[in-house]
Scaffold this motif. Structure first.
Motif, short mmCIF file in Angstrom:
data_model
loop_
_atom_site.label_atom_id
_atom_site.label_comp_id
_atom_site.label_asym_id
_atom_site.label_seq_id
_atom_site.Cartn_x
_atom_site.Cartn_y
_atom_site.Cartn_z
N ALA A 85 21.31 43.19 41.55
CA ALA A 85 22.16 41.94 41.76
C ALA A 85 23.72 42.26 41.45
O ALA A 85 24.58 41.72 42.14
CB ALA A 85 21.75 40.85 40.72
N ALA A 86 24.05 43.16 40.71
CA ALA A 86 25.42 43.62 40.36
C ALA A 86 25.90 44.27 41.47
O ALA A 86 27.25 44.04 41.85
CB ALA A 86 25.48 44.52 39.21
N GLU B 251 22.11 35.00 45.97
CA GLU B 251 23.19 34.89 44.65
C GLU B 251 24.32 33.86 45.14
O GLU B 251 24.65 32.90 44.52
CB GLU B 251 23.98 36.34 44.32
CG GLU B 251 23.14 37.11 43.66
CD GLU B 251 22.65 36.68 42.18
OE1 GLU B 251 23.22 35.93 41.71
OE2 GLU B 251 21.73 37.48 41.79
N ARG C 84 40.39 45.49 47.73
CA ARG C 84 39.80 44.95 46.40
C ARG C 84 38.32 45.40 46.34
O ARG C 84 37.87 45.25 45.31
CB ARG C 84 39.86 43.50 46.78
CG ARG C 84 41.22 43.02 46.67
CD ARG C 84 42.12 43.30 45.56
NE ARG C 84 41.59 43.27 44.41
CZ ARG C 84 41.98 41.54 43.77
NH1 ARG C 84 42.37 40.67 44.40
NH2 ARG C 84 41.24 41.51 42.68
N ASN D 141 23.07 30.38 44.87
CA ASN D 141 22.88 29.61 43.67
C ASN D 141 23.85 28.79 43.33
O ASN D 141 23.93 28.09 42.40
CB ASN D 141 22.61 30.77 42.51
CG ASN D 141 21.55 31.37 42.33
OD1 ASN D 141 20.43 30.81 42.88
ND2 ASN D 141 21.15 32.74 41.82
N VAL D 142 24.86 28.78 44.07
CA VAL D 142 26.39 28.04 43.59
C VAL D 142 26.12 26.95 44.74
O VAL D 142 26.24 27.01 45.92
CB VAL D 142 27.72 28.85 43.93
CG1 VAL D 142 28.76 28.21 43.70
CG2 VAL D 142 27.57 30.32 43.11
N PHE E 238 32.13 38.94 45.38
CA PHE E 238 32.78 37.49 45.50
C PHE E 238 33.23 36.77 44.07
O PHE E 238 32.53 37.41 42.87
CB PHE E 238 31.93 36.54 46.30
CG PHE E 238 30.58 36.34 45.53
CD1 PHE E 238 29.56 36.90 45.62
CD2 PHE E 238 30.55 35.25 44.93
CE1 PHE E 238 28.31 36.80 45.32
CE2 PHE E 238 29.28 34.80 44.24
CZ PHE E 238 28.07 35.59 44.62
N TYR E 239 33.89 35.77 44.11
CA TYR E 239 34.19 35.02 43.29
C TYR E 239 34.13 33.79 43.66
O TYR E 239 33.74 33.40 44.98
CB TYR E 239 35.55 35.34 42.41
CG TYR E 239 36.79 34.78 43.25
CD1 TYR E 239 37.20 35.51 44.20
CD2 TYR E 239 37.36 33.65 42.94
CE1 TYR E 239 38.20 35.04 45.06
CE2 TYR E 239 38.12 33.09 43.87
CZ TYR E 239 38.92 33.73 44.91
OH TYR E 239 39.87 33.26 45.52
N VAL E 240 33.88 32.63 42.56
CA VAL E 240 33.65 31.39 43.06
C VAL E 240 34.90 30.52 42.83
O VAL E 240 35.57 30.64 41.75
CB VAL E 240 32.50 30.52 42.35
CG1 VAL E 240 32.28 29.17 42.82
CG2 VAL E 240 31.20 31.39 42.41
N THR F 212 27.00 40.66 43.56
CA THR F 212 27.72 39.73 42.62
C THR F 212 29.18 40.20 42.39
O THR F 212 30.07 39.15 42.17
CB THR F 212 26.99 39.33 41.25
OG1 THR F 212 26.89 40.62 40.70
CG2 THR F 212 25.57 38.47 41.68
N ASN F 213 29.46 41.38 42.30
CA ASN F 213 30.84 41.90 42.40
C ASN F 213 31.88 41.68 43.54
O ASN F 213 32.79 42.03 43.40
CB ASN F 213 30.90 43.35 41.66
CG ASN F 213 30.30 43.51 40.17
OD1 ASN F 213 31.16 42.93 39.47
ND2 ASN F 213 29.44 44.07 39.95
N ALA G 148 34.11 32.93 47.38
CA ALA G 148 35.30 33.45 48.11
C ALA G 148 35.43 35.13 48.07
O ALA G 148 34.79 35.56 47.01
CB ALA G 148 36.52 33.22 47.18
N ARG H 130 36.63 39.09 47.64
CA ARG H 130 37.60 39.64 46.86
C ARG H 130 38.87 39.98 47.53
O ARG H 130 39.90 40.02 47.09
CB ARG H 130 37.00 40.76 46.03
CG ARG H 130 35.86 40.42 45.09
CD ARG H 130 35.85 41.39 43.96
NE ARG H 130 35.74 40.35 42.70
CZ ARG H 130 36.29 40.16 41.80
NH1 ARG H 130 37.65 40.59 41.59
NH2 ARG H 130 35.81 39.54 40.71
#
Lengths: 557, 557
Positions: free
Chosen positions: B540-541, B164, B280, B167-168, B547-549, B544-545, B193, B195
């Motif tokens: 995936a959830a 995941e 967090r 993908n960025v 980190f943030y971009v 994906t929960n 980044a 949380r």
């Protein structure tokens, strides 16, 4: 054999997934009005005008009465009546519609969603007028933001959802060796299953742009969606829902997968519905206090919010002082600061701003920025194209309250004044209010002030500027953070600040890009990691939280 | 140039991502004891014994005292003392450690995590004994579940997270055409980044298996992790944390990215820490009531829980009656039903069970299942390999309370009795308790009864069986749902039930696969969509929960 609808849209979906991965410039829907036909704007206007004084047709169950649209911020009386439906009837219909939709699978669901987007695109100009006359955006902004940009965001969410669903195989044979014994053989099936019914609360200032990502992410992953528009911006989402329902029907599905719930300010319905156990997803773009209510109370649901915050600008140095002023003036004026991306606090240290022409102190900067705004709005015909109209009367009251503050402290850099719209005599147009504030006024500038209100705040040092920005955005939330600095050390510190505040950072915008612009397939809107939003448009978490994988296995040894 | 550690582990990571996408059988870590060396079990035992009566070494900040390990369910006195550290000191150290970890980027972080897993694998047998003597699992189960299976789950989460993040893109130049004008050119940088700080609450019955996915998903996405083991199962996670810290250090990172927080039942520390604003992410596997506290109170964090539920079995028909009985007997006995996957309620309709040999009614089935359990546990040396020991004394009290219920209603199909362990005279071993219950006893069988307690419930019809199962799992949660039926209509109804209850469904398990087995890279553990869990291992959830971009853009036009 793939379904014809999937064959039709497969390459678009693939291209959109590629765009999400690359994040370079790409757009599926044109933002050039001419693409839509020679007379598209006028034809859109006529299609929009045909709704006025009429009953909006929606073949939904449980009609209990009708709700009348609120007047346009441009003064046009809309007088459109929408059917008000019983939430229980919409829920029951949505539940009945879902099993077939789930069985259709990710490809066909994604294709139907792409078809809805294609048809929305064909109705762009009609929706543009509807967005203009509900949000107060200028027609050109309503066209771009409410049309192709919103559609691009919807497609971006759809592509993310499709791509994540396609990572899950449909069936496998799992065969585990057991040494000398025969292997364990198990047939497994995986079904992307919806969480349930999604409640989508659309906002008043950018209803389609904020709502399309959630609409398509939820629908593509198998959920039914009940759309509850803001009472003052019903029409754009009503058109969207009606069109989605027709598309679903044409594709052989139950139209009740998407339905419209309207209410009026006197009898709000969202909160009651949001705590219904059948509602498993809530999307809400709106005022902070309002959205937080759903975060706190809709505990049976996953809640995605986009609120607002106190966006900050730190000005330390620039190699294009005039370009910076022009860019800031536009940014503060665009749609009268009525987006969650608009900056509110501009921090300048007492060390002043270093420029090629020398150092400008905070007072000079304040006067120069006021002048730049003045230049932008001096021609009212041009000004209204940037400012649009003020969506809600409460915003005008907020301008008045902040003017009071400015009068008391004697620190009005540029007062806000009503502006006569050349075509709409009753339009609610007001120029931006620019104030000076001291650090000690933090109770004033560190509260969100919605609309065209901003503060130039003088700090002792550039470090204090960053610290104040960090505190504002960490505590109150931030969607955008702009820094003007040519100094690498300052830039490094700004990046660390942005990381701690979890806010997107823009450096040295002096040209055509405004801080308030957020491009689909490239820019993340919100991080979901500070108080301004619990979601990011459109990251993977935005879509992966909307489904689960149901596994069925059986012995096949 | 790629980092040497990434070069070392890149192909493993790629293979693991492929395995997640395919979901066919794959495992990275051997579950054959011989792979670990001729004398691996004995060497592992010696390594484990060396911890006894000693001070466990951990170079963590803020030591305030020491906590002594609780005795083993096998009666062995562990007497290991662990340093008790001040949560504030661990938080401060974690915050200091994160920026460098974030800058290392997804590839290097993933490689360091893979290196931790490799070293954990080398210590498998030592950890196996630690798991055995804290959870009560038999040595062979502790080896497989606590060793390679846990490591596979950790690698699965790591692979999902890495995929995941990849993908960025890291940087792009975004260039938007402006007709006749020069294009808008913007340089954009995207940083995955974290949380913040993750609090990982490990459970008592399967500490490594339940914790590794969260540990590696959080760490790989840039977060620091504070591991708080259950007071009765500290050692396995202490070894894990010490090893992770050493690996981080060897790779040039701050060891405080992973730390251990120990407490004892007298002075619990998890709840205070979980509401700290710096926390967090919270992962919690444990009792329903306990885990729900974190869902309700740690509102500043994303909370992932794995609780328990009332797992159901519906028996309608089978073409292998004896195989079914044998399979059910094993499933009910494995680790004395002390996993969240163990079934509690077995529903048989008064129409009886259709088999090739004729129809068996619910009474007959109850007697036959009791006999099958009897056969399984009659040889105590063999029995303890399946049953293991009862982890907590509260579970024995629960068995006693349910026996009371059975005595009153006169419906004990097979009583639970203490069993003498051939090697551990003080081991807490009890055979399964099998009861009959009426539908009217739903207040008894529809509450979670942890441990080797199950109920055969007779319903009026097979439809009622499905309805009771659905209600139990929707209201109380369900992790597994087993259906025995050769009837396609019944199977279809069962699948619809499973979808509404959001629970994984297993059909007709009669061979070597137990309902309580969940294979990494193939089976989803929990759906996250019913009350038994808010997370699914590993979808995936789940990653994906975490980190943030963070986007940084600058004008480059």
């Amino acid at each position: 054999m793939a379904h014809p609808l999937f064959e039709k849209h497969q390459s678009l979906l693939q291209r959109a997934v590629e765009a999400v991965r690359r994040r370079t410039y790409w757009s599926a829907y044109s933002e050039n009005p001419k693409t839509y036909g020679e007379n598209a704007i006028e034809e859109g206007r006529q299609a929009f005008m045909a709704y006025l004084d009429a009953a909006f047709y929606l073949d939904q169950p449980g009609v209990m009465g009708r709700v009348i649209a609120e007047p346009s911020p441009y003064g046009l009386n809309l007088d459109i009546s929408f059917p008000r439906c019983a939430p229980d009837a919409l829920i029951a219909a949505a539940k009945g519609a879902m099993p077939t939709w789930v069985r259709a699978g990710p490809d066909l669901r994604a294709a139907v969603c792409a078809e809805i987007l294609e048809r929305l695109n064909a109705r762009t100009m009609e929706i543009a007028h509807a967005v203009m006359h509900t949000t107060g955006q200028s027609l050109m902004m309503a066209f771009q933001t409410g049309g192709p940009h919103a559609q691009d965001r919807g497609l971006e969410a759809l592509a993310q959802a499709w791509s994540e669903m396609k990572n899950v195989p449909e069936t496998v044979v799992w065969e585990k060796p057991q040494g000398a014994h025969p292997p364990l053989v198990v047939e497994k099936r995986y079904t992307v299953a919806p969480r349930g019914i999604a409640l989508l609360l659309a906002c008043a200032t950018s209803p389609t742009w904020n709502a399309y990502p959630a609409l398509f992410a939820s629908l593509a992953t198998g959920n039914a969606v009940i759309v509850k528009p803001h009472p003052s911006a019903i029409l754009p989402m009503a058109i969207t829902v009606a069109l989605a329902r027709q598309t679903l029907k044409d594709a052989g599905f139950d139209a009740n997968l998407v339905s419209l719930l309207v209410d009026d300010s006197g009898t709000p319905m969202a909160k009651d519905l949001a705590v219904n156990p059948d509602i498993r997803l809530v999307d809400c773009a709106g005022r902070t206090e309002y959205a937080e209510w759903f975060e706190d109370n809709a505990r049976q649901a996953k809640v995605f919010t986009h609120k607002a915050g106190v966006n900050c600008v730190v000005v330390e140095s620039t190699d294009d002082y005039k370009g910076m002023l022009r860019n800031l003036a536009v940014t503060l004026s665009l749609h009268s600061g009525q987006t969650s991306m608009a900056p509110q606090v501009i921090l300048v240290s007492s060390e002043g701003i270093t420029t090629p022409e020398g150092t400008h102190d905070a007072h000079q900067f304040g006067r120069d920025l006021a002048l730049a705004i003045g230049t932008l709005v001096e021609d009212s015909a041009r000004a209204v194209e940037v400012l649009g109209a003020i969506q809600g009367a409460a915003t005008v009251a907020c301008i008045d309250a902040m003017r009071e503050f400015g009068n008391e402290s004697g620190q009005i850099l540029r007062d806000s004044s009503p502006l006569q719209h050349p075509h709409w005599p009753d339009a609610r147009v007001h120029t931006p209010l620019l104030l000076r504030a001291e650090i000690s006024d933090h109770h004033v500038f560190m509260e969100e002030r919605f609309g065209p209100i901003s503060f130039v705040v003088e700090t002792a040092t550039n470090s204090e500027s960053l610290a104040v920005a960090e505190r504002a955005m960490r505590e109150k939330g931030g969607v955008t953070f702009a820094v003007y600095s040519t100094n690498p050390v300052m830039q490094q510190l700004a990046e660390e600040t942005a990381m701690r505040a979890a806010v997107a950072l823009s450096f040295n915008l002096t040209g055509g890009l405004s801080l308030t612009q957020s491009a689909a397939f490239s820019d993340y809107f919100g991080t979901g990691a500070n108080p301004a939003a619990t979601a990011s448009l459109v990251d993977a978490a935005f879509v992966t939280n909307r489904f689960y994988v149901l596994e069925t296995r059986r012995d096949a040894g």
